[in-house]
Scaffold this motif. Structure first.
Motif, PDB file in Angstrom:
ATOM      1  N   SER A  71       0.837  -1.188   0.000  1.00 47.71           N
ATOM      2  CA  SER A  71       0.000   0.000   0.000  1.00 47.71           C
ATOM      3  C   SER A  71       0.879   1.247   0.000  1.00 47.71           C
ATOM      4  N   GLY A  72       0.278   2.364  -0.381  1.00 47.93           N
ATOM      5  CA  GLY A  72       1.009   3.617  -0.386  1.00 47.93           C
ATOM      6  C   GLY A  72       1.648   3.918  -1.728  1.00 47.93           C
ATOM      7  N   ALA A  73       2.299   5.065  -1.811  1.00 49.85           N
ATOM      8  CA  ALA A  73       2.925   5.519  -3.048  1.00 49.85           C
ATOM      9  C   ALA A  73       4.096   4.615  -3.407  1.00 49.85           C
ATOM     10  N   VAL A  74       4.131   4.163  -4.662  1.00 50.32           N
ATOM     11  CA  VAL A  74       5.172   3.235  -5.094  1.00 50.32           C
ATOM     12  C   VAL A  74       5.340   3.330  -6.608  1.00 50.32           C
ATOM     13  N   LEU A  75       6.552   3.092  -7.081  1.00 52.54           N
ATOM     14  CA  LEU A  75       6.844   2.992  -8.507  1.00 52.54           C
ATOM     15  C   LEU A  75       6.962   1.518  -8.852  1.00 52.54           C
ATOM     16  N   VAL A  76       6.161   1.044  -9.805  1.00 55.79           N
ATOM     17  CA  VAL A  76       6.129  -0.371 -10.168  1.00 55.79           C
ATOM     18  C   VAL A  76       6.844  -0.542 -11.508  1.00 55.79           C
ATOM     19  N   ALA A  77       7.930  -1.310 -11.510  1.00 56.70           N
ATOM     20  CA  ALA A  77       8.732  -1.549 -12.708  1.00 56.70           C
ATOM     21  C   ALA A  77       8.392  -2.931 -13.261  1.00 56.70           C
ATOM     22  N   VAL A  78       7.812  -2.977 -14.457  1.00 54.31           N
ATOM     23  CA  VAL A  78       7.256  -4.213 -14.995  1.00 54.31           C
ATOM     24  C   VAL A  78       8.069  -4.718 -16.184  1.00 54.31           C
ATOM     25  N   LYS A  79       8.396  -5.987 -16.167  1.00 51.66           N
ATOM     26  CA  LYS A  79       9.003  -6.642 -17.325  1.00 51.66           C
ATOM     27  C   LYS A  79       8.009  -6.607 -18.482  1.00 51.66           C
ATOM     28  N   HIS A  80       8.524  -6.477 -19.720  1.00 54.36           N
ATOM     29  CA  HIS A  80       7.623  -6.334 -20.868  1.00 54.36           C
ATOM     30  C   HIS A  80       8.016  -7.330 -21.957  1.00 54.36           C
ATOM     31  N   GLU A  81       7.276  -8.438 -22.024  1.00 57.10           N
ATOM     32  CA  GLU A  81       7.555  -9.471 -23.021  1.00 57.10           C
ATOM     33  C   GLU A  81       6.508  -9.545 -24.122  1.00 57.10           C
ATOM     34  N   SER A  82       5.324  -8.996 -23.871  1.00 55.56           N
ATOM     35  CA  SER A  82       4.251  -9.089 -24.863  1.00 55.56           C
ATOM     36  C   SER A  82       3.203  -8.023 -24.572  1.00 55.56           C
ATOM     37  N   PHE A  83       2.213  -7.934 -25.450  1.00 58.16           N
ATOM     38  CA  PHE A  83       1.113  -7.008 -25.213  1.00 58.16           C
ATOM     39  C   PHE A  83       0.240  -7.461 -24.046  1.00 58.16           C
ATOM     40  N   PHE A  84       0.401  -8.705 -23.599  1.00 56.04           N
ATOM     41  CA  PHE A  84      -0.459  -9.216 -22.540  1.00 56.04           C
ATOM     42  C   PHE A  84      -0.414  -8.314 -21.312  1.00 56.04           C
ATOM     43  N   GLU A  85       0.784  -8.060 -20.783  1.00 57.12           N
ATOM     44  CA  GLU A  85       0.871  -7.288 -19.545  1.00 57.12           C
ATOM     45  C   GLU A  85       0.509  -5.823 -19.758  1.00 57.12           C
ATOM     46  N   ALA A 136       6.172  16.131 -12.778  1.00 52.31           N
ATOM     47  CA  ALA A 136       5.037  16.946 -12.327  1.00 52.31           C
ATOM     48  C   ALA A 136       3.715  16.311 -12.747  1.00 52.31           C
ATOM     49  N   ALA A 137       3.651  15.802 -13.990  1.00 50.26           N
ATOM     50  CA  ALA A 137       2.420  15.163 -14.469  1.00 50.26           C
ATOM     51  C   ALA A 137       2.117  13.901 -13.673  1.00 50.26           C
ATOM     52  N   ALA A 138       3.148  13.104 -13.402  1.00 47.53           N
ATOM     53  CA  ALA A 138       2.951  11.861 -12.660  1.00 47.53           C
ATOM     54  C   ALA A 138       2.458  12.138 -11.243  1.00 47.53           C
ATOM     55  N   ARG A 139       3.028  13.133 -10.585  1.00 45.85           N
ATOM     56  CA  ARG A 139       2.615  13.457  -9.222  1.00 45.85           C
ATOM     57  C   ARG A 139       1.170  13.952  -9.182  1.00 45.85           C
ATOM     58  N   GLU A 140       0.807  14.745 -10.177  1.00 48.44           N
ATOM     59  CA  GLU A 140      -0.566  15.255 -10.212  1.00 48.44           C
ATOM     60  C   GLU A 140      -1.566  14.130 -10.434  1.00 48.44           C
ATOM     61  N   LEU A 141      -1.241  13.209 -11.356  1.00 48.46           N
ATOM     62  CA  LEU A 141      -2.154  12.118 -11.680  1.00 48.46           C
ATOM     63  C   LEU A 141      -2.235  11.073 -10.576  1.00 48.46           C
ATOM     64  N   SER A 142      -1.189  10.980  -9.761  1.00 50.39           N
ATOM     65  CA  SER A 142      -1.154   9.924  -8.749  1.00 50.39           C
ATOM     66  C   SER A 142      -2.069  10.196  -7.561  1.00 50.39           C
ATOM     67  N   ARG A 147      -2.674   6.450  -6.331  1.00 47.59           N
ATOM     68  CA  ARG A 147      -2.552   5.592  -7.510  1.00 47.59           C
ATOM     69  C   ARG A 147      -1.091   5.195  -7.698  1.00 47.59           C
ATOM     70  N   PRO A 148      -0.784   3.921  -7.904  1.00 45.52           N
ATOM     71  CA  PRO A 148       0.601   3.522  -8.146  1.00 45.52           C
ATOM     72  C   PRO A 148       1.071   4.013  -9.508  1.00 45.52           C
ATOM     73  N   LEU A 149       2.371   4.283  -9.608  1.00 48.05           N
ATOM     74  CA  LEU A 149       2.986   4.652 -10.878  1.00 48.05           C
ATOM     75  C   LEU A 149       3.612   3.405 -11.487  1.00 48.05           C
ATOM     76  N   ALA A 150       3.421   3.207 -12.780  1.00 48.95           N
ATOM     77  CA  ALA A 150       3.929   1.998 -13.437  1.00 48.95           C
ATOM     78  C   ALA A 150       4.778   2.366 -14.642  1.00 48.95           C
ATOM     79  N   ILE A 151       5.851   1.611 -14.851  1.00 50.54           N
ATOM     80  CA  ILE A 151       6.746   1.867 -15.973  1.00 50.54           C
ATOM     81  C   ILE A 151       7.301   0.546 -16.486  1.00 50.54           C
ATOM     82  N   PHE A 152       7.562   0.493 -17.795  1.00 43.68           N
ATOM     83  CA  PHE A 152       8.270  -0.631 -18.407  1.00 43.68           C
ATOM     84  C   PHE A 152       9.703  -0.146 -18.646  1.00 43.68           C
ATOM     85  N   PRO A 153      10.635  -0.385 -17.715  1.00 50.12           N
ATOM     86  CA  PRO A 153      11.950   0.262 -17.769  1.00 50.12           C
ATOM     87  C   PRO A 153      12.821  -0.171 -18.942  1.00 50.12           C
ATOM     88  N   GLU A 154      12.495  -1.294 -19.590  1.00 47.72           N
ATOM     89  CA  GLU A 154      13.289  -1.723 -20.746  1.00 47.72           C
ATOM     90  C   GLU A 154      12.891  -0.970 -22.008  1.00 47.72           C
TER      91      GLU A 154
END
Length: 237
Positions: A71-85, A136-142, A147-154
């Motif tokens: 719970s709480g503010a967090v940045l989620v880094a997701v592996k990206h292998e396909s359109f599925f995720e 700034a945009a991410a902080r406003e939207l969160s 809301r968690p922030l999500a990114i595909f770092p690759e």
């Protein structure tokens, strides 16, 4: 050679998912134009849920989720292998704010809908000014961390078993957002990233929390290792 059952399953999936999308997606656009934010988000989540339903019941692809999002503010880094995720993200995370390639945001109507839902455009050339605008945009939207922030770092889809370096923008986001990170490994590639998709189990594995404020090389190493926990890494450093 594809197996006959895989071909039949895939054809049924394409017909059902894209047929359903032709009904759901225009509905989201109408709701967006009418200014109904709550119903618009419900429609987006319905589209993602429809994809998961079709994947499970038509392709025979079941999900296993290991670990959990804190719970709480967090940045989620997701592996990206396909359109599925990518399509499944609104099901996996609670109303995520997603960092996405700026090219996607320029698609007519889709880009407007994506911005309204909570996608932040990532430019290829990330100067200091651009990075500050993204933060700034991410902080406003969160919604103050609701809301968690999500990114595909690759940066793009990568073949299963490969372990590329993270894009340089991840380190900047990690430092300036000053948030803990949870990395998510996923092994969707062998089953989903193919024309004739296969039945089986797709696993999401949430890492332990990676604390804020680590040196760049240490943070990247921990995130990269956790994202590739379901791989047999090829060419890993």
């Amino acid at each position: 050679m594809p197996r006959p059952l895989d071909v039949l399953r895939s054809l049924a999936f394409y017909a059902a998912f894209y047929g359903g999308s032709m009904l759901i997606v225009p509905t989201t656009v109408v709701l967006l134009l009418l200014g109904s934010q709550r119903r618009f988000r419900i429609a987006v989540h319905a589209w993602s849920a429809w994809h998961r339903l079709c994947s499970r019941n038509l392709l025979g692809q079941h999900l296993r989720i290991e670990g959990e999002l804190p719970s709480g503010a967090v940045l989620v880094a997701v592996k990206h292998e396909s359109f599925f995720e990518a399509i499944d993200l609104p099901q996996l995370l609670p109303l995520p704010v997603v960092f996405a390639k700026a090219e996607l945001m320029r698609i007519p109507l889709w880009g407007m809908a994506a911005a309204r839902y909570g996608l932040v455009a990532v430019e290829r050339e990330q100067g200091a000014k651009t990075l500050r605008r993204m933060i700034a945009a991410a902080r406003e939207l969160s919604d103050n961390g609701a809301r968690p922030l999500a990114i595909f770092p690759e940066g793009t889809r990568v073949p299963h078993g490969t372990c590329p370096e993270l894009k340089s923008g991840f380190a900047g986001l990690y430092k300036l957002l000053d948030l803990p990170v949870v990395a998510v490994a996923v092994d969707s590639g062998p089953l989903y990233h193919r024309w004739w998709k296969r039945a089986g189990t797709i696993t999401y594995r949430f890492s332990e929390v990676i604390p804020r404020g680590l040196p760049r090389h240490e943070a990247e190493a921990q995130v990269r290792a956790a994202m590739n926990a379901l791989n047999a890494p090829v060419g890993a450093a």
